[in-house]
Scaffold this active site. Structure first.
Site, PDB file in Angstrom:
ATOM      1  N   ASP A 275       8.800   2.075   3.560  1.00  0.00           N
ATOM      2  CA  ASP A 275       7.799   1.247   2.909  1.00  0.00           C
ATOM      3  C   ASP A 275       7.169   0.350   3.983  1.00  0.00           C
ATOM      4  OD1 ASP A 275       6.108   0.065   1.093  1.00  0.00           O
ATOM      5  OD2 ASP A 275       7.640  -0.259  -0.432  1.00  0.00           O
TER       6      ASP A 275
HETATM    7  C1  NOJ Z   1       4.175  -1.449  -0.421  1.00  0.00           C
HETATM    8  C2  NOJ Z   1       4.604  -0.865  -1.728  1.00  0.00           C
HETATM    9  O1  NOJ Z   1       5.931  -1.254  -2.011  1.00  0.00           O
HETATM   10  C3  NOJ Z   1       4.525   0.650  -1.799  1.00  0.00           C
HETATM   11  O2  NOJ Z   1       4.708   1.038  -3.116  1.00  0.00           O
HETATM   12  C4  NOJ Z   1       3.228   1.150  -1.259  1.00  0.00           C
HETATM   13  O3  NOJ Z   1       3.166   2.557  -1.325  1.00  0.00           O
HETATM   14  C5  NOJ Z   1       3.047   0.659   0.164  1.00  0.00           C
HETATM   15  N1  NOJ Z   1       3.036  -0.797   0.164  1.00  0.00           N
HETATM   16  C6  NOJ Z   1       1.780   1.171   0.805  1.00  0.00           C
HETATM   17  O4  NOJ Z   1       0.671   0.586   0.241  1.00  0.00           O
END
Ligand code: NOJ
Length: 747
Positions: A275
């Site tokens: 993430d």
């Molecule tokens: C953080 C989020 O937790 C995740 O769900 C997302 O795909 C990523 N950012 C990328 O935007």
């Protein structure tokens, strides 16, 4: 491989065979070039347009990047792709990743809303349409579906998932993956999918985003893992670990789960992508000794791609050289990235997803808007309808619409619609204006917003309400009050909306409340006093039209809650599949598992939803009263439309293992089916249950069927008492290798 044959590497043409091609490419790569493939550049998103700041873009070391997050549009993606393909030594194309969560330019209902449709085929169709639009706009890879089970509505990200139940969640996870894939390669609308956030992100303590989870192994296996397993079984291409820790181990360094469960048990061969900046955050968790240690921990646990933090690029080569990370493991991760690019056909044509004509033809089409309207209609849940106030007639003298959300286009499309344009959506007010008869006057007053401290011109609102035949109050949350880092401790109507509602109800006029929100709200006594209540969530591009379709009866509501609505925050977590305890709350007496100041039951249970018609259920008929563990059981129920309108009912089947070697939930969803019935029409529905449904994980977590009685419930929601009983006559160990739970799927 034509593109590469033409360019050739180090002067020699690459082998034509696809496997040999990847291996050949790997052999030509330096260690740094390999690690570059594992580096994902995170670029800033804005809700309204493509997205990389042009000044920043010029500075980007694109040759050090294997994939990009947040770029879209044929121009943008083509330009970035050219930089890499033309200027880098090996000409390896980029992967473009984007959060295509609930639609792309055409915005569909937020996932929690869509789950209320209990319709895997619909979930597949909306994912397909989103993939058609996104891939026509240069996107190869989505970070969806989000398959986190969520039983705590304080957590803002409940809006992104399918609610509280692993069975429904697994069915929708699988449907979404299939929808994103479509016909699969070489179709250029094939999009890679990612199941996230692995795993127990939704179990964050206190519902506070990113907070620790500490769930038992049983709950992990029975509740949180099944939707991921279903996504893997459906061929999902990526898995994203969650930001948080589980029982002391951050998921980004969790070898047991990433390598042990995902890679070894489930044989997941796709990409594990971190993430955003989460590898860097291993230091914040307090388990990495420094920057290099973060890279070592995450990579050795199984994370292939570093999103945004640049940690791999800076430290992985040295870790390989000093022997702390095996080169073979880097090769494996890079191979997975290259294979993904190959499946997308990017080595043959790096620009095949960046196609102006395709983008123009496929984005925000009338067909996609029609699908958005259908999905929105099916996602709406009728919670209350005293004296059949709804549907409203289209011929009214006048109707007063109140609440800033009625015109809030951002709330209309919801919190994860990064490529959506709010101004292209139909707001609730617009939808109502379009739907009513020409001579019906629609008066609109904002009255209050979810962030206002005080209501606006309450006297004017009161006067207008007194003059109105009916009042429609649009109340709830703004888009940014649900979603990531949007945990709330108070789940009531925020701002001055409660005061506004009080003023409206005091006029004595009939008030219909339309709730717009991304999570279960705690509905106050004032809200409960209103005669009609529709849960309309954030429904996307066609929200206003769909709401009007339901409000005025062109469409009969059919949605059912995919998550429990508690009476108060103090009850949380509250879910239907709870355990009985030794002192069940339904029992009388003082020493029961209950509260002294609150009911133990929810305000609205899982699976609940009304219709403008009514349905009756026969007692379930069983194909056998006693059966062997290897036999299957047919459960048949007759459902009758006993009202005056045609309508759709979501028939739900729950199972209880009455006595087992480990305690079991009081009931678990094991089937659901949608049936459309004309007035007076009756239909027999048969569900088939088998050992996968009867099984449980024993005290060693081995799947077994245990002899004994079961109760099967079939009805309109999770509180149905309509049941029959049967007995399984023998016990049996099931040999389902790599299974975390006995079975998943939908009937
Ligand atoms: C953080 C989020 O937790 C995740 O769900 C997302 O795909 C990523 N950012 C990328 O935007």
């Amino acid at each position: 491989m034509l593109f590469y044959l033409a360019l050739s590497i180090s002067g020699s043409a690459l082998p034509a065979n696809e496997h040999d091609f990847i291996e050949g490419l790997l052999q030509h790569m330096t260690l740094e070039e390999k690690v570059d493939q594992l580096n994902q550049l995170g670029v800033q998103d804005t809700p309204t347009g493509p997205v990389i700041d042009q000044g920043e873009l010029a500075q980007l070391p694109m040759s050090t990047v294997g994939s990009v997050l947040g770029a879209y549009g044929f121009e943008q993606t083509r330009r970035l792709q050219e930089q890499v393909v033309m200027r880098s030594r090996l000409h390896i194309p980029l992967l473009f990743a984007f959060d295509v969560i609930h639609g792309f330019r055409t915005v569909f209902p937020v996932p929690l809303a869509e789950a209320a449709a209990w319709d895997p085929a619909l979930a597949q169709r909306t994912a397909r349409a989103a993939a058609v639009e996104a891939t026509a706009s240069g996107v190869h890879w989505t970070f969806a579906p989000m398959v986190d089970i969520a039983r705590d509505p304080r957590w803002g990200r409940v809006v992104e998932g399918s609610g509280e139940d692993p069975f429904l969640g697994a069915a929708l996870a699988s449907a979404k993956v299939q929808g994103f894939h479509g016909a699969g390669p070489p179709d250029p609308s094939f999009m890679l999918a990612t199941a996230k956030h692995f795993v127990t992100y939704g179990a964050a303590e206190g519902g506070r985003d990113y907070n620790v989870a500490d769930v038992s192994e049983r709950t992990l296996r029975e509740v949180y893992l099944p939707p991921f397993q279903a996504a893997v079984a459906a061929g999902v291409d990526g898995i994203m670990p969650s930001f948080n820790e589980l029982a002391g181990v951050p998921l980004h360094s969790n070898t047991a789960l990433l390598t042990g469960v995902l890679r070894n048990q489930w044989r997941f061969g796709g990409l594990i992508v971190s993430d955003f900046n989460a590898i860097w955050e291993l230091s914040q968790h307090g388990i990495a000794r420094g920057p290099a240690d973060r890279a070592r921990l995450a990579f050795n646990a199984g994370v292939d791609i570093d999103m945004a933090s640049q940690t791999y690029r800076q430290h992985l080569p040295a870790l390989v050289r000093n022997g702390e990370v095996p080169l073979t493991a880097v090769d494996d991760a890079v191979r997975r990235v290259l294979q993904a690019k190959q499946r997308l056909g990017l080595f043959e044509d790096p620009y095949r997803y960046s196609d102006e004509a395709r983008q123009r033809a496929n984005v925000l089409t009338p067909q996609h808007r029609a699908l958005a309207r259908e999905a929105a209609q099916k996602s709406i849940v009728l919670l209350k309808n005293t004296d059949a106030l709804l549907p409203l007639p289209k011929h009214l003298r006048n109707v007063l619409v109140v609440g800033s959300l009625a015109t809030d286009a951002e709330a209309t499309i919801g919190p994860w619609a990064l490529a959506g344009h709010p101004e292209e959506s139909i707001t609730v007010l617009q939808g109502i204006r379009r739907a009513v008869a020409a001579d019906t006057e629609v008066v609109y007053l904002p009255g209050a917003s979810p962030v206002s401290k005080e209501a606006e011109n309450l006297n004017t609102v009161r006067q207008a309400a007194r003059l109105a035949e009916v009042v429609v109050a649009v109340l709830g949350e703004q888009a940014d009050q649900s979603g990531e880092a949007r945990s709330r401790a108070d789940l009531g109507l925020p701002g001055a909306q409660e005061a506004l509602l009080r003023a409206l109800l005091d006029t004595g006029k009939p008030v219909v409340i339309l709730l717009m929100n991304g999570r279960p709200l705690v509905l106050s006594p004032t809200v409960r006093q209103a005669p009609a209540l529709l849960e309309t969530w954030f429904l996307g591009s066609e929200m206003g039209n769909a709401v009007a379709d339901i409000l005025f009866g062109d469409v009969n509501p059919s949605g059912k809650l995919p998550i429990t609505f508690p009476r108060s925050e103090g009850q949380i977590p509250l879910y239907y599949a709870h355990k009985n305890t030794g002192r069940p709350p339904s029992g009388d007496g003082r020493y029961a598992s209950a509260y002294i100041d609150e009911h133990w039951t929810p305000l609205y249970p899982f699976g609940f939803g009304l219709s403008y018609t009514s349905f009756s259920y026969s007692t379930p008929r069983l194909s056998a009263q006693r059966l062997a563990s290897t036999q299957s059981l047919d459960v048949t129920v007759t459902v009758t439309n006993t009202g005056a309108r045609s309508g759709e009912e979501i028939v739900q089947l729950y199972l209880r293992d009455d006595v087992a070697s480990v305690t079991r939930p009081v009931r678990q969803l094991r089937g659901f089916r949608k049936v459309h019935l004309a007035p007076g029409e009756a239909r027999d529905l048969t569900f088939t249950l088998d050992q996968g449904d009867f099984a449980l994980l024993d005290s060693d977590f081995s799947p077994v069927v245990e002899a004994g009685t079961f109760t099967v419930f079939v009805g309109a929601d999770s509180t149905t008492e309509n049941h029959a009983r049967f007995e399984v006559t023998d016990s049996r160990a099931l040999s389902i290798s790599g299974q975390s739970v006995p079975s998943q799927g939908s009937n």
